[in-house]
Design a protein around this motif. Sequence first.
Motif, PDB file in Angstrom:
ATOM      1  N   ALA A 150     -63.208 -93.371 -21.014  1.00 44.59           N
ATOM      2  CA  ALA A 150     -64.577 -93.412 -21.541  1.00 44.59           C
ATOM      3  C   ALA A 150     -65.113 -94.842 -21.553  1.00 44.59           C
ATOM      4  CB  ALA A 150     -64.619 -92.817 -22.944  1.00 44.59           C
ATOM      5  N   ASP A 151     -64.286 -95.790 -22.007  1.00 43.69           N
ATOM      6  CA  ASP A 151     -64.710 -97.192 -22.028  1.00 43.69           C
ATOM      7  C   ASP A 151     -65.028 -97.689 -20.626  1.00 43.69           C
ATOM      8  OD1 ASP A 151     -64.431 -97.383 -24.787  1.00 43.69           O
ATOM      9  OD2 ASP A 151     -62.357 -98.115 -24.664  1.00 43.69           O
ATOM     10  N   PHE A 152     -64.205 -97.286 -19.654  1.00 48.29           N
ATOM     11  CA  PHE A 152     -64.410 -97.749 -18.286  1.00 48.29           C
ATOM     12  C   PHE A 152     -65.656 -97.112 -17.679  1.00 48.29           C
ATOM     13  CE2 PHE A 152     -63.494 -98.135 -13.734  1.00 48.29           C
ATOM     14  CZ  PHE A 152     -63.156 -99.474 -13.658  1.00 48.29           C
ATOM     15  N   MET A 153     -65.858 -95.820 -17.921  1.00 46.00           N
ATOM     16  CA  MET A 153     -67.042 -95.157 -17.392  1.00 46.00           C
ATOM     17  C   MET A 153     -68.316 -95.713 -18.033  1.00 46.00           C
ATOM     18  SD  MET A 153     -66.197 -91.176 -16.529  1.00 46.00           S
ATOM     19  CE  MET A 153     -65.975 -90.664 -18.221  1.00 46.00           C
ATOM     20  N   ARG A 154     -68.246 -96.057 -19.319  1.00 45.74           N
ATOM     21  CA  ARG A 154     -69.408 -96.665 -19.982  1.00 45.74           C
ATOM     22  C   ARG A 154     -69.781 -97.971 -19.296  1.00 45.74           C
ATOM     23  NH1 ARG A 154     -67.254 -97.394 -24.529  1.00 45.74           N
ATOM     24  NH2 ARG A 154     -67.686 -95.305 -25.351  1.00 45.74           N
ATOM     25  N   TYR A 155     -68.768 -98.754 -18.926  1.00 47.58           N
ATOM     26  CA  TYR A 155     -69.019-100.016 -18.235  1.00 47.58           C
ATOM     27  C   TYR A 155     -69.635 -99.766 -16.855  1.00 47.58           C
ATOM     28  CZ  TYR A 155     -68.114-104.549 -16.043  1.00 47.58           C
ATOM     29  OH  TYR A 155     -68.243-105.750 -15.383  1.00 47.58           O
ATOM     30  N   LEU A 156     -69.095 -98.805 -16.108  1.00 45.85           N
ATOM     31  CA  LEU A 156     -69.651 -98.476 -14.797  1.00 45.85           C
ATOM     32  C   LEU A 156     -71.110 -98.037 -14.916  1.00 45.85           C
ATOM     33  CD1 LEU A 156     -66.764 -96.514 -12.996  1.00 45.85           C
ATOM     34  CD2 LEU A 156     -67.521 -98.856 -12.547  1.00 45.85           C
ATOM     35  N   PHE A 157     -71.393 -97.244 -15.929  1.00 43.05           N
ATOM     36  CA  PHE A 157     -72.764 -96.770 -16.135  1.00 43.05           C
ATOM     37  C   PHE A 157     -73.701 -97.941 -16.436  1.00 43.05           C
ATOM     38  CE2 PHE A 157     -76.127 -95.229 -19.034  1.00 43.05           C
ATOM     39  CZ  PHE A 157     -76.771 -94.343 -18.168  1.00 43.05           C
ATOM     40  N   GLN A 158     -73.266 -98.856 -17.280  1.00 41.55           N
ATOM     41  CA  GLN A 158     -74.081-100.024 -17.598  1.00 41.55           C
ATOM     42  C   GLN A 158     -74.347-100.867 -16.357  1.00 41.55           C
ATOM     43  OE1 GLN A 158     -71.620-101.787 -20.620  1.00 41.55           O
ATOM     44  NE2 GLN A 158     -72.404-100.486 -22.271  1.00 41.55           N
ATOM     45  N   CYS A 159     -73.318-101.042 -15.528  1.00 41.94           N
ATOM     46  CA  CYS A 159     -73.475-101.802 -14.287  1.00 41.94           C
ATOM     47  C   CYS A 159     -74.460-101.111 -13.349  1.00 41.94           C
ATOM     48  CB  CYS A 159     -72.136-101.993 -13.595  1.00 41.94           C
ATOM     49  SG  CYS A 159     -70.971-103.053 -14.480  1.00 41.94           S
ATOM     50  N   ALA A 160     -74.332 -99.786 -13.224  1.00 38.77           N
ATOM     51  CA  ALA A 160     -75.229 -99.024 -12.348  1.00 38.77           C
ATOM     52  C   ALA A 160     -76.667 -99.106 -12.845  1.00 38.77           C
ATOM     53  CB  ALA A 160     -74.769 -97.570 -12.266  1.00 38.77           C
ATOM     54  N   ARG A 161     -76.842 -98.975 -14.152  1.00 42.80           N
ATOM     55  CA  ARG A 161     -78.195 -99.033 -14.721  1.00 42.80           C
ATOM     56  C   ARG A 161     -78.841-100.397 -14.443  1.00 42.80           C
ATOM     57  NH1 ARG A 161     -78.153 -98.094 -20.907  1.00 42.80           N
ATOM     58  NH2 ARG A 161     -77.052-100.096 -20.781  1.00 42.80           N
ATOM     59  N   THR A 162     -78.081-101.469 -14.693  1.00 44.90           N
ATOM     60  CA  THR A 162     -78.615-102.814 -14.444  1.00 44.90           C
ATOM     61  C   THR A 162     -78.965-103.008 -12.978  1.00 44.90           C
ATOM     62  OG1 THR A 162     -77.329-103.732 -16.278  1.00 44.90           O
ATOM     63  CG2 THR A 162     -78.097-105.276 -14.598  1.00 44.90           C
ATOM     64  N   TYR A 163     -78.081-102.562 -12.094  1.00 43.21           N
ATOM     65  CA  TYR A 163     -78.321-102.724 -10.656  1.00 43.21           C
ATOM     66  C   TYR A 163     -79.569-101.974 -10.219  1.00 43.21           C
ATOM     67  CZ  TYR A 163     -77.508-102.625  -5.613  1.00 43.21           C
ATOM     68  OH  TYR A 163     -77.645-102.759  -4.250  1.00 43.21           O
ATOM     69  N   ILE A 164     -79.723-100.728 -10.660  1.00 45.34           N
ATOM     70  CA  ILE A 164     -80.877 -99.919 -10.255  1.00 45.34           C
ATOM     71  C   ILE A 164     -82.164-100.482 -10.853  1.00 45.34           C
ATOM     72  CG2 ILE A 164     -81.926 -97.620 -10.444  1.00 45.34           C
ATOM     73  CD1 ILE A 164     -79.065 -96.478 -10.306  1.00 45.34           C
ATOM     74  N   GLN A 165     -82.106-100.938 -12.088  1.00 49.66           N
ATOM     75  CA  GLN A 165     -83.287-101.539 -12.703  1.00 49.66           C
ATOM     76  C   GLN A 165     -83.738-102.787 -11.960  1.00 49.66           C
ATOM     77  OE1 GLN A 165     -81.780-102.015 -16.717  1.00 49.66           O
ATOM     78  NE2 GLN A 165     -82.951-100.256 -17.479  1.00 49.66           N
ATOM     79  N   GLU A 166     -82.783-103.578 -11.499  1.00 51.12           N
ATOM     80  CA  GLU A 166     -83.121-104.806 -10.785  1.00 51.12           C
ATOM     81  C   GLU A 166     -83.528-104.546  -9.336  1.00 51.12           C
ATOM     82  OE1 GLU A 166     -79.650-107.206 -11.198  1.00 51.12           O
ATOM     83  OE2 GLU A 166     -80.066-107.768 -13.285  1.00 51.12           O
ATOM     84  N   SER A 167     -83.018-103.464  -8.745  1.00 46.68           N
ATOM     85  CA  SER A 167     -83.267-103.187  -7.323  1.00 46.68           C
ATOM     86  C   SER A 167     -84.462-102.285  -7.092  1.00 46.68           C
ATOM     87  CB  SER A 167     -82.011-102.551  -6.692  1.00 46.68           C
ATOM     88  OG  SER A 167     -80.886-103.373  -6.850  1.00 46.68           O
ATOM     89  N   HIS A 168     -84.802-101.452  -8.054  1.00 47.43           N
ATOM     90  CA  HIS A 168     -85.898-100.483  -7.892  1.00 47.43           C
ATOM     91  C   HIS A 168     -86.788-100.546  -9.134  1.00 47.43           C
ATOM     92  CE1 HIS A 168     -83.377 -98.870  -4.634  1.00 47.43           C
ATOM     93  NE2 HIS A 168     -82.382 -98.874  -5.504  1.00 47.43           N
ATOM     94  N   LEU A 169     -87.814-101.339  -9.067  1.00 45.15           N
ATOM     95  CA  LEU A 169     -88.663-101.566 -10.232  1.00 45.15           C
ATOM     96  C   LEU A 169     -89.296-100.265 -10.717  1.00 45.15           C
ATOM     97  CD1 LEU A 169     -90.477-104.892  -9.239  1.00 45.15           C
ATOM     98  CD2 LEU A 169     -88.545-104.568 -10.807  1.00 45.15           C
ATOM     99  N   ASN A 170     -89.243-100.062 -12.019  1.00 41.14           N
ATOM    100  CA  ASN A 170     -89.898 -98.939 -12.711  1.00 41.14           C
ATOM    101  C   ASN A 170     -89.281 -97.569 -12.408  1.00 41.14           C
ATOM    102  OD1 ASN A 170     -91.824-100.750 -13.811  1.00 41.14           O
ATOM    103  ND2 ASN A 170     -93.033-100.607 -11.909  1.00 41.14           N
ATOM    104  N   PHE A 171     -88.192 -97.551 -11.639  1.00 39.28           N
ATOM    105  CA  PHE A 171     -87.607 -96.238 -11.321  1.00 39.28           C
ATOM    106  C   PHE A 171     -86.761 -95.703 -12.474  1.00 39.28           C
ATOM    107  CE2 PHE A 171     -84.157 -93.582  -9.656  1.00 39.28           C
ATOM    108  CZ  PHE A 171     -84.895 -92.605  -9.006  1.00 39.28           C
ATOM    109  N   TRP A 172     -85.938 -96.573 -13.067  1.00 36.71           N
ATOM    110  CA  TRP A 172     -84.997 -96.096 -14.079  1.00 36.71           C
ATOM    111  C   TRP A 172     -85.695 -95.392 -15.231  1.00 36.71           C
ATOM    112  CZ3 TRP A 172     -79.807 -95.660 -14.138  1.00 36.71           C
ATOM    113  CH2 TRP A 172     -79.215 -95.314 -15.358  1.00 36.71           C
ATOM    114  N   ARG A 173     -86.797 -95.956 -15.690  1.00 37.21           N
ATOM    115  CA  ARG A 173     -87.498 -95.374 -16.829  1.00 37.21           C
ATOM    116  C   ARG A 173     -87.938 -93.943 -16.541  1.00 37.21           C
ATOM    117  NH1 ARG A 173     -92.312 -98.941 -19.024  1.00 37.21           N
ATOM    118  NH2 ARG A 173     -90.517-100.357 -19.172  1.00 37.21           N
TER     119      ARG A 173
END
Length: 579
Positions: free
Chosen positions: A130-153
């Motif tokens: 769970a701890d590792f998947m939480r970290y992967l999710f945080q990394c994915a969220r940051t990457y997508i937010q930085e790479s695709h503006l306004n998509f994550w929301r």
Amino acid sequence: MFLREPYKGPTRKLVLAFDVGTTFSGVSYCMLDPGEVPVIRGVSRYPAQEGVGGDSKIPSILYYDLQGDVRAVGAEALQEHVIEQAEDEGWVRLAWWKLHLRAKHLPSSHIRDIDIEPLPQGKSAVEVLADFMRYLFQCARTYIQESHLNFWRSVENSIEFVLTHPNGWEGQQQQQIRRAVELAGLISSKEEQSHVHLLTEGEASLHFCVTNVIASDTFSKTPLDVSDYSDDEEDQSDSQGVIVEIAPAECSLQGSVFVTSRARTLLQKKLSGSKHYSDPKIVAQMADIFDKSTKLRFRKPDEPSYIKFGTIRDKDLKYDIRSGQLKLAGQDVADLFEPSIEAIIEAFEQQRRVASTPISLVCLVGGFAASDWLFARLREYLLPLGISFCRPDAHVNKAVADGAVSFYIDHLVSSRVARATYGVECFIPYHSGDPEHQVRLHKSFIDPTGELCIPEYFESILLKYLSGANSGNPSKKSEKTLAGCKSHDSELLCYQGALREPEWLDSDRSSFTTLCTITADLSEVSKTLRPLKSTLDQSKYYKIEYDVVILFGHTELKAQICWKYKVRLSFSSIYFLAD
């Protein structure tokens, strides 16, 4: 060339696929917009890896402090200042922790719990996942937010998660994954488990191969997990066709990580008498260098291999150390690979024996595919059999994550093969002429209908090696009272033994396990029941007829109890995680 159809869904959605590996892990994703052709992308930027242009995977490593809190994950855990702080403060380092989740029935006698780094006190393997998947999710969220503006929301409440696991993982391990998803906060309630999709690494690799290799211009037609699939020639309802599984997936715990493990043992033995180089930290450093370079470069047993670990001043000719390099005999290195190669061939031969159609192509994917020696040895074995053999020349370390996204958006596999036999326990009427009944007469009893019956009979629903979308069997429930008919529990059993069609639980009891209990609410239908009379003493009893059904069209099985009520079918169902 594989042509992907435009997304037909009504709303925007995000697909996130996590490939949590023993040594490395990664995330792939796809942004689904109505009417747009989906494109599979990978998260290629993680903390502590940005400075070198990023990478598609991170080490599956975590550091915990003495309070059990996560202090560093992935590439961050390899930074020198983190390692120094960890030593000063007594943090617990975890690598290969995924093996704590392994299915114990797999051929893994070479793996013992003492061989794996112990978990931090008070932490379970599920919590680490769970701890590792939480970290992967945080990394994915940051990457997508930085790479695709306004998509994550626009999609943060519309995410589909695809989580891969080894072929051999079954009910217990899959339930652990789903529990870890909740603990990680990827979903907020059990009701959202419908947005979590589990998939074997073998089938994920298949999707990658179909969309990147088999459907390429190189091939006109159609992995250490091994899976067999075939084009379905009879179902060409769309331009891509469909694929059916022709043999159950095999899994052997003999992947690349165990070549490195054997290398560490070899180094410990070789350097055991050295005053300067037998230090466990130096041996661990050598093993790490072997894993990242020597193992991948090895090609010929008749040529020596080298582990470059130090400087020109490092020298001990007695132990084959010169100019900072440790020399290893080529044959010794080849021997490190041999158990893994034998395991792959054995798994493949098992698939050939049970496959419903001949195997004509093998694709080697995953991180282990980067080994030239592994590829050469397997090609040497396969080509005389008339079997084509290839490995994709790019992004093979992303095969599972990318293939997992393809699984969700392309749905290429239409039918699967059962890896075990599934059924239910019941009792059957006693027949005096049946020898099997005679030896069990001492277990007999009178049921509510007044009939002499024998218990512990196994009614198979789906046999091992058979495929199909769903299967079922008719059953009945008899009770003395109407209250006893208001609900019904049925245990779904899995048989992993050698008998082709097991009939009695006591014939091989240790090979039967309970996968789940299906509960049906029959309160409404019980109101319509009318009493019947026992043939023994004319006493009243009540009877309900039902079917236990297994739906077998997806990677996770689904079990149902089905009964007729007011001339329509009613269902009580539960997902059970067995394949």
